[in-house]
Motif scaffolding. Structure first.
Motif, PDB file in Angstrom:
ATOM      1  N   ASP A 293      85.812  40.057  67.878  1.00  0.00           N
ATOM      2  CA  ASP A 293      86.821  41.029  67.458  1.00  0.00           C
ATOM      3  C   ASP A 293      88.213  40.487  67.717  1.00  0.00           C
ATOM      4  N   ILE A 294      89.051  40.557  66.694  1.00  0.00           N
ATOM      5  CA  ILE A 294      90.446  40.190  66.868  1.00  0.00           C
ATOM      6  C   ILE A 294      91.135  41.454  67.361  1.00  0.00           C
ATOM      7  N   ASN A 295      91.409  41.500  68.663  1.00  0.00           N
ATOM      8  CA  ASN A 295      91.926  42.740  69.232  1.00  0.00           C
ATOM      9  C   ASN A 295      93.432  42.858  69.139  1.00  0.00           C
ATOM     10  N   ASN A 296      94.117  41.770  68.865  1.00  0.00           N
ATOM     11  CA  ASN A 296      95.562  41.843  68.742  1.00  0.00           C
ATOM     12  C   ASN A 296      96.014  40.743  67.794  1.00  0.00           C
ATOM     13  N   ALA A 297      96.138  41.089  66.529  1.00  0.00           N
ATOM     14  CA  ALA A 297      96.500  40.091  65.526  1.00  0.00           C
ATOM     15  C   ALA A 297      97.902  39.537  65.752  1.00  0.00           C
ATOM     16  N   SER A 298      98.791  40.329  66.315  1.00  0.00           N
ATOM     17  CA  SER A 298     100.164  39.849  66.513  1.00  0.00           C
ATOM     18  C   SER A 298     100.247  38.768  67.584  1.00  0.00           C
ATOM     19  N   THR A 299      99.348  38.817  68.579  1.00  0.00           N
ATOM     20  CA  THR A 299      99.349  37.770  69.601  1.00  0.00           C
ATOM     21  C   THR A 299      98.210  36.775  69.386  1.00  0.00           C
ATOM     22  N   ALA A 300      97.500  36.926  68.302  1.00  0.00           N
ATOM     23  CA  ALA A 300      96.410  36.017  67.938  1.00  0.00           C
ATOM     24  C   ALA A 300      95.390  35.898  69.061  1.00  0.00           C
ATOM     25  N   THR A 301      94.908  37.046  69.530  1.00  0.00           N
ATOM     26  CA  THR A 301      93.940  37.092  70.620  1.00  0.00           C
ATOM     27  C   THR A 301      92.627  37.676  70.114  1.00  0.00           C
ATOM     28  N   ALA A 302      91.519  37.096  70.564  1.00  0.00           N
ATOM     29  CA  ALA A 302      90.203  37.599  70.192  1.00  0.00           C
ATOM     30  C   ALA A 302      89.356  37.798  71.440  1.00  0.00           C
ATOM     31  N   ASN A 303      88.502  38.799  71.402  1.00  0.00           N
ATOM     32  CA  ASN A 303      87.513  39.019  72.455  1.00  0.00           C
ATOM     33  C   ASN A 303      86.140  38.768  71.864  1.00  0.00           C
ATOM     34  N   LEU A 304      85.321  38.073  72.609  1.00  0.00           N
ATOM     35  CA  LEU A 304      83.964  37.784  72.169  1.00  0.00           C
ATOM     36  C   LEU A 304      83.006  38.531  73.067  1.00  0.00           C
ATOM     37  N   SER A 305      81.990  39.135  72.492  1.00  0.00           N
ATOM     38  CA  SER A 305      81.023  39.853  73.321  1.00  0.00           C
ATOM     39  C   SER A 305      79.628  39.714  72.734  1.00  0.00           C
ATOM     40  N   THR A 306      78.668  39.852  73.608  1.00  0.00           N
ATOM     41  CA  THR A 306      77.282  39.741  73.192  1.00  0.00           C
ATOM     42  C   THR A 306      76.404  40.476  74.187  1.00  0.00           C
ATOM     43  N   GLY A 307      75.259  40.910  73.741  1.00  0.00           N
ATOM     44  CA  GLY A 307      74.291  41.524  74.632  1.00  0.00           C
ATOM     45  C   GLY A 307      73.192  40.541  74.999  1.00  0.00           C
ATOM     46  N   LEU A 308      73.465  39.260  74.903  1.00  0.00           N
ATOM     47  CA  LEU A 308      72.432  38.257  75.111  1.00  0.00           C
ATOM     48  C   LEU A 308      71.830  38.318  76.505  1.00  0.00           C
ATOM     49  N   GLY A 309      72.593  38.736  77.486  1.00  0.00           N
ATOM     50  CA  GLY A 309      72.075  38.800  78.846  1.00  0.00           C
ATOM     51  C   GLY A 309      70.955  39.802  79.003  1.00  0.00           C
ATOM     52  N   HIS A 310      70.828  40.720  78.078  1.00  0.00           N
ATOM     53  CA  HIS A 310      69.808  41.760  78.168  1.00  0.00           C
ATOM     54  C   HIS A 310      68.595  41.479  77.293  1.00  0.00           C
ATOM     55  N   VAL A 311      68.607  40.384  76.552  1.00  0.00           N
ATOM     56  CA  VAL A 311      67.549  40.143  75.580  1.00  0.00           C
ATOM     57  C   VAL A 311      66.293  39.597  76.248  1.00  0.00           C
ATOM     58  N   GLY A 312      66.444  38.551  77.043  1.00  0.00           N
ATOM     59  CA  GLY A 312      65.331  38.016  77.810  1.00  0.00           C
ATOM     60  C   GLY A 312      64.198  37.422  77.006  1.00  0.00           C
TER      61      GLY A 312
ATOM     62  N   LEU B 106      86.997  30.031  60.957  1.00  0.00           N
ATOM     63  CA  LEU B 106      87.257  31.136  60.031  1.00  0.00           C
ATOM     64  C   LEU B 106      88.620  31.790  60.270  1.00  0.00           C
ATOM     65  N   TYR B 107      89.063  31.789  61.513  1.00  0.00           N
ATOM     66  CA  TYR B 107      90.315  32.456  61.887  1.00  0.00           C
ATOM     67  C   TYR B 107      91.251  31.470  62.571  1.00  0.00           C
ATOM     68  N   PRO B 108      91.863  30.573  61.806  1.00  0.00           N
ATOM     69  CA  PRO B 108      92.740  29.574  62.418  1.00  0.00           C
ATOM     70  C   PRO B 108      93.986  30.181  63.062  1.00  0.00           C
ATOM     71  N   GLN B 109      94.290  31.431  62.724  1.00  0.00           N
ATOM     72  CA  GLN B 109      95.450  32.090  63.326  1.00  0.00           C
ATOM     73  C   GLN B 109      95.196  32.491  64.779  1.00  0.00           C
ATOM     74  N   ILE B 110      93.936  32.495  65.189  1.00  0.00           N
ATOM     75  CA  ILE B 110      93.595  32.855  66.568  1.00  0.00           C
ATOM     76  C   ILE B 110      93.958  31.689  67.483  1.00  0.00           C
ATOM     77  N   LYS B 111      94.790  31.990  68.456  1.00  0.00           N
ATOM     78  CA  LYS B 111      95.245  30.969  69.402  1.00  0.00           C
ATOM     79  C   LYS B 111      94.693  31.201  70.802  1.00  0.00           C
ATOM     80  N   HIS B 112      94.162  32.395  71.053  1.00  0.00           N
ATOM     81  CA  HIS B 112      93.689  32.750  72.394  1.00  0.00           C
ATOM     82  C   HIS B 112      92.366  33.507  72.263  1.00  0.00           C
ATOM     83  N   ILE B 113      91.353  33.048  72.972  1.00  0.00           N
ATOM     84  CA  ILE B 113      90.048  33.709  72.946  1.00  0.00           C
ATOM     85  C   ILE B 113      89.634  34.005  74.381  1.00  0.00           C
ATOM     86  N   GLU B 114      89.221  35.246  74.606  1.00  0.00           N
ATOM     87  CA  GLU B 114      88.689  35.627  75.904  1.00  0.00           C
ATOM     88  C   GLU B 114      87.196  35.827  75.776  1.00  0.00           C
TER      89      GLU B 114
END
Length: 143
Positions: free
Chosen positions: A46-65, A90-98
């Motif tokens: 998810d690009i949570n702040n397009a103006s600061t080019a920040t994205a958050n990545l999330s997954t439920g992989l820890g619960h899959v097992g 895909l999103y070259p404008q993203i400069k920061h990923i958490e």
């Protein structure tokens, strides 16, 4: 017995197949195809702040097992790195990923893989919490 370094290379270099199942202006959802055909894993970007080019990545992989006959859950980690690679292209404008992990063991693995990803792609890596990480794309890094 394999060294941790050779195992890390194997994990990073042999992801499961990944496809995009949804892409809208600020969200990209990837599907990680597990070979047993019964399970598929979802990875959200998810690009949570397009103006600061920040994205958050999330997954439920820890619960899959789930496991496979070759690497257990380790190929999932390589698959998440493949999602990250595709997302950054895909999103070259993203400069920061958490990026965050749920469990301590998972955080250790992601830390090593994210450090490798950053090194290979010219990004900088920073650990910002016990389970949280940050990647920065310098201005001069091509997509």
């Amino acid at each position: 017995m394999k060294s941790f370094s050779s195992l890390l290379n194997e994990i990073f270099d042999s992801p499961y197949a990944v496809s995009i199942v949804k892409q809208v202006s600020h969200t990209c959802v990837f599907k990680i195809h597990v070979p047993d055909g019964k399970q598929s894993l979802i990875f959200y970007c998810d690009i949570n702040n397009a103006s600061t080019a920040t994205a958050n990545l999330s997954t439920g992989l820890g619960h899959v097992g789930f496991t496979d006959e070759y690497h257990g859950t380790s190929r999932v980690y390589g698959s998440v790195m493949e999602c990250l690679r595709q997302f950054s292209h895909l999103y070259p404008q993203i400069k920061h990923i958490e990026f965050g992990a749920v469990f301590t063991a998972q955080a250790r693995m992601y830390r090593k893989l994210l450090q490798r990803f950053a090194h290979q792609h010219g990004w900088s890596f920073r650990q910002i919490g016990t389970h949280d990480f940050s990647l920065e794309r310098p201005e001069h890094v091509p997509v």
